[in-house]
Design a protein around this motif. Structure first.
Motif, PDB file in Angstrom:
ATOM      1  N   SER B  47      41.904  49.954  39.917  1.00 19.07           N
ATOM      2  CA  SER B  47      40.799  49.411  39.121  1.00 19.07           C
ATOM      3  C   SER B  47      40.831  47.901  38.947  1.00 19.07           C
ATOM      4  N   LEU B  48      40.603  47.464  37.726  1.00 21.47           N
ATOM      5  CA  LEU B  48      40.293  46.057  37.514  1.00 21.47           C
ATOM      6  C   LEU B  48      41.477  45.133  37.760  1.00 21.47           C
ATOM      7  N   ALA B  50      42.785  44.533  40.324  1.00 22.78           N
ATOM      8  CA  ALA B  50      42.586  43.836  41.580  1.00 22.78           C
ATOM      9  C   ALA B  50      41.535  42.747  41.481  1.00 22.78           C
ATOM     10  N   ALA B  51      40.857  42.656  40.347  1.00 20.97           N
ATOM     11  CA  ALA B  51      39.769  41.693  40.253  1.00 20.97           C
ATOM     12  C   ALA B  51      40.121  40.515  39.363  1.00 20.97           C
ATOM     13  N   ALA B  52      41.368  40.115  39.334  1.00 22.37           N
ATOM     14  CA  ALA B  52      41.734  38.927  38.581  1.00 22.37           C
ATOM     15  C   ALA B  52      42.249  37.875  39.560  1.00 22.37           C
ATOM     16  N   ASP B  53      42.383  36.657  39.071  1.00 22.51           N
ATOM     17  CA  ASP B  53      42.744  35.583  39.984  1.00 22.51           C
ATOM     18  C   ASP B  53      44.256  35.331  39.994  1.00 22.51           C
ATOM     19  N   SER B  57      47.226  40.403  41.624  1.00 22.54           N
ATOM     20  CA  SER B  57      45.898  40.958  41.866  1.00 22.54           C
ATOM     21  C   SER B  57      45.558  40.930  43.346  1.00 22.54           C
ATOM     22  N   HIS B  61      44.800  44.121  45.627  1.00 19.11           N
ATOM     23  CA  HIS B  61      43.592  44.192  46.433  1.00 19.11           C
ATOM     24  C   HIS B  61      43.925  44.630  47.855  1.00 19.11           C
TER      25      HIS B  61
END
Lengths: 225, 305
Positions: B47-48, B50-53, B57, B61
Motif C-alpha cells: 500500500s501507501l 510505496a508512495a512516499a519520497d 519507499s 515500489h
C-alpha cells in the motif's frame, strides 16, 4: 486481477440545476498488458475518465484502483509520486518542455524522482523511436510526429506499467498517426505495458484489444477488438 | 583531571554513535526484511508505503513491481493455455464436417447399388472433402509452428521488392484464371526488417483474398510508401468489400465475413497474416467501402540508418 479499475466513477461539475455530469457511474476494468481504446464524441467524458484513471483529478464519487493502490484515498503529494513511478502520459499537444532538448525531455521524469538515468535503456528507447539523430534538438525543431515520439519516449523512460494516452494522434495526419501508433503498440508489447488510449479515429481502434464506447458520461458499448 | 573528563566524554560519544548507527542499520534491515517477506508471500498490498519520497519507499515500489511481473507472467501462461484449448476445440469442430462427408460417401460407394453417374458425383464430393482437409492441415501445420514458437521468425534487413515479387508469382496463376490484373506502382526498393519466407506467405494470403473476393476482369493495386519508422505496403482490390463493424473481427481465427458465405475458406488466411506481421514488430490495418474497394495496409519496420 485487473491492473486498473474504476467502480461507480462519477464526476460532477457545478450545482443543481446547472449540474454537468461529466462522468455518471462508470465501471471499468483493464487487465495487465491489455490495449484498450476509449472512443466517444467530444464532451462525452472520455478525457475526464482518463484524468481520473491517472490520478490527475479527483472524482466526485467512486473508486479508482491502480496497481493495487486506491488513488481516491491518496494525498496530493502521494499522488504526484505515484504518477511519476507508475503512469506514463501522452497528450495530444505533446507537452514537451520547450527549453530542454530531446534527451533532457525524455529523462526529465527520472530526474524528478531523484534516480540515476539507466543510459542503456534510454538509448534503446531513443533508437527504437528513431530519435538518435535528434537527441540534441529542441522540440520546436521537430515535426509533429517526431515530437509525439519524444513524448512517447518520455512516458516510457521511468518504466511505468501503465500508459495513458489522450488523443495521441489528434494533431497528426493519417500517415504520421499510423506510424506513431505502430510505435506505441510495439513499445508496449516489448515493455509489457498496459495502454488506455482515447481516440475518435475508428481506423486506429483496430490496433486495440478492446474498444469502449462512451456517451454522456456512461459506457454504452464494449467490444473485443 | 580535564584530560580524564575529555577522554570519558569522547568514549561516551563514540559509544552512543555506535549504538545509534547500530539501531539505524537494524531498523533499515528490518524494513527490507518486511518488504522481502511480502514478496515471498506475493502480497502486493504494501500500500501507501510505496508512495512516499524515501529510499525504503523506492525499494518497496520495486518489490511491488517484481510481484506484479511474476503475476503477469502467470496470467499470460494461463491465457495461452486457454487459447490453445479453444483452438483445439475450434479446429476439431471445423474438421468434422468434411471428414464425415468423406466417410459417408465412401460408405455409399462401398455398399454399391448406385448408378455410374452417382458414383462419379460421390467421388467428386470425396475429393472436395479431402482437398478441404488437406488445406486445413497445411494451415494448421503453419499455425502450430508459428504459435508454439517452434519456428522463430528471424527478421533481417532485406529488400522488400523480392518478397513482394515472390508473393505475386505465387498467386499469378489464380489471378490469370479470373483475368485479374495485378498492378504494382513503381517504387524504389527499401531494406525492411523482415523474414522473407514468412512475410511472403502473409502477403500471398492477402493477395489470395483479394483475388477470391473480386469479380473476374478486375484489377488489384499494390503500392509502397515509406514513413519515418515504418514502411507501408498497400494492397487494394475492388471486390465485395468489408463493412466497418467487421474490421476488428476479420483477423480472428476462423472468422468468416458476412459477405464471404458461398466462397470457400476456413477463416485462417488473415489470421495467419496478422500473426506473421505481429511477430516481426509490424501490423496490418484494413480500410474498405463495401462494393467499392478494400485496402490492406501492412507495416514493417524500416532499418535504422
Amino acid at each position: 486481477m485487473p491492473i486498473l479499475s474504476a467502480q461507480g466513477l462519477k464526476k460532477y461539475y457545478g450545482k443543481e440545476p446547472n449540474i454537468v455530469r461529466a462522468l455518471d457511474g462508470v465501471d471499468i476494468a483493464v487487465e495487465s498488458g491489455e490495449f484498450v481504446a476509449v472512443v466517444g464524441m467530444s464532451g462525452s467524458g472520455k478525457s475526464t475518465l482518463l484524468h481520473m484513471l491517472g490520478g490527475l483529478d479527483k472524482p466526485t464519487d467512486g473508486k479508482v484502483i491502480v496497481d493495487g493502490y486506491e488513488l481516491t484515498k491518496m494525498s496530493d503529494e502521494q499522488l504526484a509520486i505515484f504518477r511519476r513511478r507508475n503512469v506514463g502520459f501522452v497528450f495530444q499537444n505533446y507537452n514537451l518542455v520547450p527549453i530542454l532538448n530531446v534527451y533532457e525531455n525524455i529523462v526529465l521524469p527520472i530526474e524528478l524522482d531523484g534516480n540515476t538515468v539507466d543510459e542503456i535503456f534510454i538509448n534503446e528507447i531513443i533508437d527504437m523511436l528513431g530519435l538518435s539523430e535528434k537527441r540534441d534538438n529542441l522540440p520546436n525543431m521537430l515535426s509533429g510526429g517526431q515530437q509525439q515520439r519524444v513524448a512517447i519516449a518520455r512516458s516510457l523512460a521511468a518504466k511505468p506499467s501503465i500508459l495513458l494516452a489522450d488523443e495521441p494522434t489528434g494533431n497528426l495526419d493519417t500517415k504520421t498517426s499510423q506510424d506513431v501508433l505502430g510505435v506505441l503498440k510495439m513499445t508496449s508489447t516489448k515493455f509489457h505495458q498496459t495502454i488506455v488510449m482515447i481516440t475518435h479515429n475508428e481506423q486506429i481502434t483496430q490496433l486495440a484489444d478492446r474498444v469502449i464506447h462512451i456517451e454522456d458520461g456512461k459506457i454504452v458499448r464494449e467490444g473485443r477488438g | 583531571m580535564a584530560l580524564a573528563v575529555t577522554v570519558i566524554i569522547a568514549i561516551a560519544v563514540c559509544f552512543l554513535t555506535v549504538l545509534f548507527s547500530y539501531r539505524y542499520i537494524r531498523k533499515n534491515f528490518d524494513s527490507i526484511d518486511r518488504v522481502l517477506d511480502s514478496v515471498l508471500a506475493r502480497n502486493t498490498d504494501l500500500s501507501l508505503e510505496a508512495a512516499a519520497d524515501s529510499r525504503i519507499s523506492k525499494l518497496t515500489h520495486k518489490a511491488v513491481k517484481i510481484i506484479q511481473m511474476s503475476e503477469m507472467d502467470i496470467s499470460k501462461i494461463r491465457q495461452e493455455k486457454e487459447i490453445i484449448q479453444s483452438f483445439i476445440s475450434d479446429m476439431s469442430h471445423q474438421m468434422k464436417t468434411p471428414l464425415s462427408s468423406v466417410a459417408m460417401y465412401t460408405d455409399l460407394l462401398l455398399e454399391g447399388n448406385i448408378t455410374e453417374a452417382e458414383g462419379q458425383e460421390f467421388l467428386l464430393r470425396i475429393k472436395n472433402g479431402t482437398e478441404k482437409l488437406q488445406w486445413m492441415m497445411d494451415s494448421l501445420v503453419k499455425m502450430s509452428r508459428l504459435e508454439v514458437g517452434a519456428i522463430e521468425l528471424s527478421p533481417v534487413p532485406l529488400g522488400i521488392k523480392q518478397t513482394i515479387a515472390d508473393s505475386i508469382s505465387t498467386v499469378y496463376g489464380a489471378a490469370a484464371r479470373k483475368n485479374i490484373f495485378i498492378h504494382t506502382a513503381y517504387f524504389e526498393d527499401v531494406l525492411l526488417l523482415h523474414d522473407r519466407k514468412w512475410t511472403s506467405e502473409a502477403i500471398t494470403n492477402i493477395l489470395e483474398n483479394a483475388i477470391k473476393y473480386s469479380l473476374p476482369d478486375n484489377k488489384i493495386d499494390i503500392s509502397l510508401e515509406t514513413l519515418p519508422i515504418y514502411t507501408k505496403i498497400r494492397i487494394t482490390d475492388y471486390g465485395i468489400g468489408i463493412a466497418p463493424d467487421e474490421w476488428n473481427s476479420i483477423f480472428k481465427r476462423f472468422y468468416r465475413g458476412r459477405n464471404a458465405k458461398g466462397v470457400d475458406g476456413a477463416g485462417l488466411g488473415l489470421y495467419l497474416a496478422s500473426l506473421i506481421f505481429e511477430k516481426q514488430g509490424g501490423y496490418i490495418l484494413v480500410d474498405s467501402k463495401p462494393g467499392i474497394y478494400t485496402t490492406f495496409s501492412m507495416f514493417l519496420q524500416n532499418c535504422k540508418k
